[in-house]
Design a protein around this motif. Structure first.
Motif, PDB file in Angstrom:
ATOM      1  N   PRO A  14       0.803  -1.232   0.000  1.00 33.62           N
ATOM      2  CA  PRO A  14       0.000   0.000   0.000  1.00 33.62           C
ATOM      3  C   PRO A  14       0.830   1.273   0.000  1.00 33.62           C
ATOM      4  CG  PRO A  14       0.220  -0.778   2.239  1.00 33.62           C
ATOM      5  CD  PRO A  14       0.974  -1.761   1.378  1.00 33.62           C
ATOM      6  N   ASP A  15       2.178   1.151  -0.012  1.00 32.41           N
ATOM      7  CA  ASP A  15       2.997   2.356   0.040  1.00 32.41           C
ATOM      8  C   ASP A  15       2.832   3.215  -1.203  1.00 32.41           C
ATOM      9  OD1 ASP A  15       4.080   1.664   2.527  1.00 32.41           O
ATOM     10  OD2 ASP A  15       5.574   0.380   1.579  1.00 32.41           O
ATOM     11  N   TRP A  16       2.682   2.546  -2.346  1.00 32.45           N
ATOM     12  CA  TRP A  16       2.459   3.246  -3.600  1.00 32.45           C
ATOM     13  C   TRP A  16       1.195   2.702  -4.251  1.00 32.45           C
ATOM     14  CZ3 TRP A  16       5.670   7.181  -5.178  1.00 32.45           C
ATOM     15  CH2 TRP A  16       6.927   7.261  -4.559  1.00 32.45           C
ATOM     16  N   THR A  17       0.427   3.565  -4.846  1.00 34.83           N
ATOM     17  CA  THR A  17      -0.753   3.150  -5.594  1.00 34.83           C
ATOM     18  C   THR A  17      -0.473   3.337  -7.080  1.00 34.83           C
ATOM     19  OG1 THR A  17      -2.254   3.775  -3.817  1.00 34.83           O
ATOM     20  CG2 THR A  17      -3.209   3.556  -6.021  1.00 34.83           C
ATOM     21  N   PRO A  18      -0.413   2.266  -7.867  1.00 34.14           N
ATOM     22  CA  PRO A  18      -0.060   2.399  -9.284  1.00 34.14           C
ATOM     23  C   PRO A  18      -1.218   2.928 -10.136  1.00 34.14           C
ATOM     24  CG  PRO A  18      -0.486   0.106  -8.765  1.00 34.14           C
ATOM     25  CD  PRO A  18      -0.566   0.854  -7.459  1.00 34.14           C
ATOM     26  N   TYR A  19      -0.887   3.841 -11.011  1.00 33.00           N
ATOM     27  CA  TYR A  19      -1.790   4.321 -12.050  1.00 33.00           C
ATOM     28  C   TYR A  19      -1.153   3.917 -13.373  1.00 33.00           C
ATOM     29  CZ  TYR A  19      -4.827   6.969  -8.960  1.00 33.00           C
ATOM     30  OH  TYR A  19      -5.741   7.326  -8.000  1.00 33.00           O
ATOM     31  N   ASN A 291       1.818   8.119  -4.118  1.00 36.84           N
ATOM     32  CA  ASN A 291       2.015   7.667  -2.740  1.00 36.84           C
ATOM     33  C   ASN A 291       1.009   8.311  -1.834  1.00 36.84           C
ATOM     34  OD1 ASN A 291       3.453   8.542   0.022  1.00 36.84           O
ATOM     35  ND2 ASN A 291       4.168   6.533  -0.616  1.00 36.84           N
ATOM     36  N   TYR A 292       0.437   7.526  -0.944  1.00 36.06           N
ATOM     37  CA  TYR A 292      -0.483   8.066   0.049  1.00 36.06           C
ATOM     38  C   TYR A 292       0.245   8.339   1.335  1.00 36.06           C
ATOM     39  CZ  TYR A 292      -4.461   6.942  -2.875  1.00 36.06           C
ATOM     40  OH  TYR A 292      -5.363   6.874  -3.889  1.00 36.06           O
TER      41      TYR A 292
END
Length: 292
Positions: A14-19, A291-292
């Protein structure tokens, strides 16, 4: 998408959310994001992500290619995921823009001299021969504001802060994307090459931006607790030794491919002079991560 395995991107959650943007038509199931055109390689995707998400950007955005490994990754081996998992966000906060590559060659100290194209560039109608006009159109500035020398660490993978992206109005990115889609001065590969030379300027860095290599290695790896700029010469040597051990720990299998690919680096840099041979449906997509 058909040529790329993007599973590694999903493993960063969950550290990075891919688009993930695809160049396939119709899009593959589960990958609905597509840029409005396909000229400019990853540049059209990066600009589209910014335009599509300008009002809802996360604190940090990593712009990366779809492939899990890249020849131009030089810290912690060729795996992009290793760099993203260890990136120091305090460094991104301080600078606003951080290239994922550290080595200066190719691109530094000068990669383009807009007002001084070679006779070969002029006769061959290379994009370098038109760089002044291109720069003026991209940045909406007079010729007096075009830098005489542009230098930067190569290639199109970097992390940018939300604030730095928003230092430019959305209309700037829309203008740049229009140029990428509509310009007739060069082919698709040439458009992408132009953006590789100016991403750092787009995101607020000096025209000649070639950070200290050792400081870059230390600043990007969060597994190293000391800041290089605070160390003396002995400390620097020790820190660089630690970085080498860190790379080895990530897997010795990375070392030989890195050497082999680096040998072909200059050939990769010069490919912009060749006519574009790929149709848009053959281009692989590039991925923007947030990144959230």
């Amino acid at each position: 998408m058909r040529k790329e395995n993007v599973d590694w991107l999903h493993e960063l959650k969950p550290d990075w959310t891919p688009y993930i943007y695809t160049a396939s038509s119709p899009p593959e199931p589960g990958y609905p994001l597509r840029p409005p055109g396909y000229r400019g390689r990853e540049a059209i995707t990066y600009l589209s992500f910014i335009i599509d998400n300008y009002d809802s950007l996360p604190p940090y955005v990593a712009f990366v290619h779809a492939g899990a490994t890249q020849w131009h990754n030089d810290i912690l081996g060729p795996d992009t995921s290793a760099i993203l998992r260890n990136i120091r966000f305090d460094m991104v906060d301080r600078r606003g823009y951080v290239n994922l590559r550290c080595k200066h060659d190719p691109g530094c100290p000068v990669g383009v001299a807009p007002f001084d194209p070679t006779d070969i560039d002029i006769r061959g109608k290379d994009i370098r021969a038109y760089f002044v006009d291109v720069y003026m159109e991209l940045f909406n500035v007079p010729s007096s504001e075009v830098p005489h020398e542009i230098g930067n660490v190569c290639c199109g993978q970097f992390v940018v802060s939300r604030q730095r992206i928003r230092d430019r109005p959305k209309s700037d990115y829309e203008r740049m994307r229009r140029w990428a889609l509509e310009s007739s001065v060069t082919h698709s590969f040439g458009v992408g090459w132009v953006f590789e030379k100016v991403w750092h300027i787009i995101f607020g860095m000096e025209a000649k931006y070639c950070p200290d290599v050792e400081a870059e290695h230390a600043g990007k790896s969060s597994s190293l607790l000391e800041r290089l700029e605070n160390l003396g010469s002995t400390g620097k040597r020790k820190l660089m030794s630690e970085l080498k051990h860190e790379r080895a720990r990530k897997g010795k299998e990375h070392e030989k491919p890195m050497e082999e690919i680096e040998q072909g680096r200059s050939k990769e840099e010069d490919q912009h002079k060749q006519p574009e041979k790929e149709e848009h449906h053959e281009e692989s997509e590039r991925s923007a991560q947030r990144n959230y």
